[in-house]
Design a protein around this motif. Structure first.
Motif, PDB file in Angstrom:
ATOM      1  N   LYS A  16       0.841  -1.213   0.000  1.00  0.00           N
ATOM      2  CA  LYS A  16       0.000   0.000   0.000  1.00  0.00           C
ATOM      3  C   LYS A  16       0.873   1.258   0.000  1.00  0.00           C
ATOM      4  O   LYS A  16       0.610   2.210  -0.734  1.00  0.00           O
ATOM      5  N   LEU A  17       1.908   1.256   0.825  1.00  0.00           N
ATOM      6  CA  LEU A  17       2.812   2.417   0.867  1.00  0.00           C
ATOM      7  C   LEU A  17       3.533   2.569  -0.471  1.00  0.00           C
ATOM      8  O   LEU A  17       3.767   3.687  -0.938  1.00  0.00           O
ATOM      9  N   SER A  18       3.861   1.440  -1.101  1.00  0.00           N
ATOM     10  CA  SER A  18       4.542   1.486  -2.409  1.00  0.00           C
ATOM     11  C   SER A  18       3.638   2.123  -3.458  1.00  0.00           C
ATOM     12  O   SER A  18       4.071   2.985  -4.232  1.00  0.00           O
ATOM     13  N   ASN A  50       2.291   6.581  -7.066  1.00  0.00           N
ATOM     14  CA  ASN A  50       1.325   7.572  -7.562  1.00  0.00           C
ATOM     15  C   ASN A  50       1.829   8.998  -7.340  1.00  0.00           C
ATOM     16  O   ASN A  50       1.686   9.853  -8.211  1.00  0.00           O
ATOM     17  N   VAL A  51       2.418   9.246  -6.169  1.00  0.00           N
ATOM     18  CA  VAL A  51       2.942  10.597  -5.891  1.00  0.00           C
ATOM     19  C   VAL A  51       4.098  10.912  -6.845  1.00  0.00           C
ATOM     20  O   VAL A  51       4.177  12.008  -7.408  1.00  0.00           O
ATOM     21  N   ARG A  52       4.978   9.948  -7.076  1.00  0.00           N
ATOM     22  CA  ARG A  52       6.104  10.183  -7.996  1.00  0.00           C
ATOM     23  C   ARG A  52       5.632  10.438  -9.421  1.00  0.00           C
ATOM     24  O   ARG A  52       6.300  11.111 -10.198  1.00  0.00           O
ATOM     25  N   GLU A  53       4.436   9.913  -9.742  1.00  0.00           N
ATOM     26  CA  GLU A  53       3.883  10.157 -11.079  1.00  0.00           C
ATOM     27  C   GLU A  53       3.029  11.409 -11.128  1.00  0.00           C
ATOM     28  O   GLU A  53       2.379  11.684 -12.135  1.00  0.00           O
ATOM     29  N   VAL A 104       5.493   8.249   3.296  1.00  0.00           N
ATOM     30  CA  VAL A 104       5.296   8.624   1.889  1.00  0.00           C
ATOM     31  C   VAL A 104       5.962   9.964   1.596  1.00  0.00           C
ATOM     32  O   VAL A 104       6.627  10.117   0.569  1.00  0.00           O
ATOM     33  N   SER A 105       5.834  10.926   2.484  1.00  0.00           N
ATOM     34  CA  SER A 105       6.421  12.229   2.190  1.00  0.00           C
ATOM     35  C   SER A 105       7.952  12.190   2.265  1.00  0.00           C
ATOM     36  O   SER A 105       8.621  12.791   1.432  1.00  0.00           O
ATOM     37  N   VAL A 106       8.494  11.436   3.218  1.00  0.00           N
ATOM     38  CA  VAL A 106       9.960  11.331   3.300  1.00  0.00           C
ATOM     39  C   VAL A 106      10.510  10.601   2.078  1.00  0.00           C
ATOM     40  O   VAL A 106      11.489  11.019   1.460  1.00  0.00           O
ATOM     41  N   SER A 107       9.824   9.536   1.690  1.00  0.00           N
ATOM     42  CA  SER A 107      10.325   8.732   0.574  1.00  0.00           C
ATOM     43  C   SER A 107      10.248   9.459  -0.766  1.00  0.00           C
ATOM     44  O   SER A 107      11.121   9.294  -1.612  1.00  0.00           O
ATOM     45  N   THR A 108       9.195  10.263  -0.943  1.00  0.00           N
ATOM     46  CA  THR A 108       9.014  10.939  -2.243  1.00  0.00           C
ATOM     47  C   THR A 108       9.546  12.364  -2.259  1.00  0.00           C
ATOM     48  O   THR A 108       9.691  12.963  -3.324  1.00  0.00           O
ATOM     49  N   GLY A 109       9.779  12.939  -1.077  1.00  0.00           N
ATOM     50  CA  GLY A 109      10.187  14.342  -1.022  1.00  0.00           C
ATOM     51  C   GLY A 109       9.034  15.304  -1.265  1.00  0.00           C
ATOM     52  O   GLY A 109       9.245  16.500  -1.465  1.00  0.00           O
TER      53      GLY A 109
END
Ligand SMILES: [Mg+2]
Length: 254
Positions: free
Chosen positions: A128-130, A135-138, A168-173
């Motif tokens: 789910k986190l992935s 989606n955020v990266r896209e 999610v915010s840390v991983s995607t920035g």
């Protein structure tokens, strides 16, 4: 003390603690009903539907109807619908969030989302986190129903939705936009729903960082009770104080 046109009331720590009713809660709500003073239960808990929240309160002897409940899931879904009707949404969350998004006619998708919404999910997984991160990266905007980093339970303080949002915010920035208390969005929507202005409503809660700051940020009067997470001595040095402090809602009535 001032008379208000309506009352916004927090739930956990203000009306109940887990499965136990808070002292004075039922009497306070009964007083408002008797004097035909409108109220709205405002909760950062995104997991349950309005009907479930009202039923829980009723079971505890607190008179509550589904339309008296406004959850951060409802506020989040309204926010999306207002900004982007028929948006595609990838949601991490439980049935309260899913229902609120569907009630606004939003389409739930796994990929190609316009918005990613993070709400508390007691079955959170790496998958789910992935999906949220992909989606955020896209290009999906990142929303979070609330930033509570830890939540009180019978077992102690457990991870809250703010903790999962941070993954999610840390991983995607990408920073999340938060909807729940203490942020303005839920308060503005609640006032609009009641058709009242900020000086006509009293915000009541036990948590300084969410309930009381939500009221202060919205320029509303606030009432802090000592039946939940914070004691008055813990906040005594804070520059922004609640308008009123009472140990219990029973004390407010007396
Ligand atoms: Mg609370």
């Amino acid at each position: 003390m001032k008379n208000y046109q309506a009352y916004f009331i927090d739930l956990d720590g203000t009306m109940y603690r887990g499965t136990e009713r808070v002292e004075g809660a039922a009497e306070f709500v009964q007083y408002l009903r008797k004097h035909q003073l409108p109220l709205l239960f405002l909760t950062n808990n995104s997991s349950r539907k309005q009907e479930q929240v009202a039923a829980k309160l009723m079971d505890m002897g607190i008179e509550a109807y589904p339309e008296d409940v406004f959850t951060t899931s409802m506020a989040t879904a309204s926010y999306i619908a207002r900004h982007h009707a028929n948006a595609k949404v990838f949601a991490v969350g439980e049935e309260g969030l899913v229902q609120a998004l569907q009630d606004q006619g939003l389409e739930l998708v796994d990929a190609g989302a316009d918005y990613v919404v993070i709400g508390i999910d007691r079955e959170i997984s790496y998958e789910k986190l992935s999906k949220a991160c992909l989606n955020v990266r896209e290009g999906a905007a990142l929303l979070s129903t609330n930033g509570d980093v830890a939540i009180p339970t019978e077992r102690g303080m457990l991870p809250g939705n703010g903790a999962f949002t941070s993954v999610v915010s840390v991983s995607t920035g990408v920073e999340a936009v938060f909807i729940g208390k203490p942020h303005a969005e839920i308060m503005e929507q609640a006032l609009a729903k009641m058709n009242l202005s900020k000086d006509e409503v009293l915000m009541i809660g036990d948590n300084y960082d969410t309930d009381i700051l939500a009221g202060i940020n919205a320029e509303m009067d606030t009432l802090m009770v000592e039946t939940g997470v914070h004691r008055f001595e813990e906040i005594s040095a804070y520059p922004k104080q609640p308008t009123y402090k009472v140990k219990t809602l029973q004390e407010w009535l007396s």
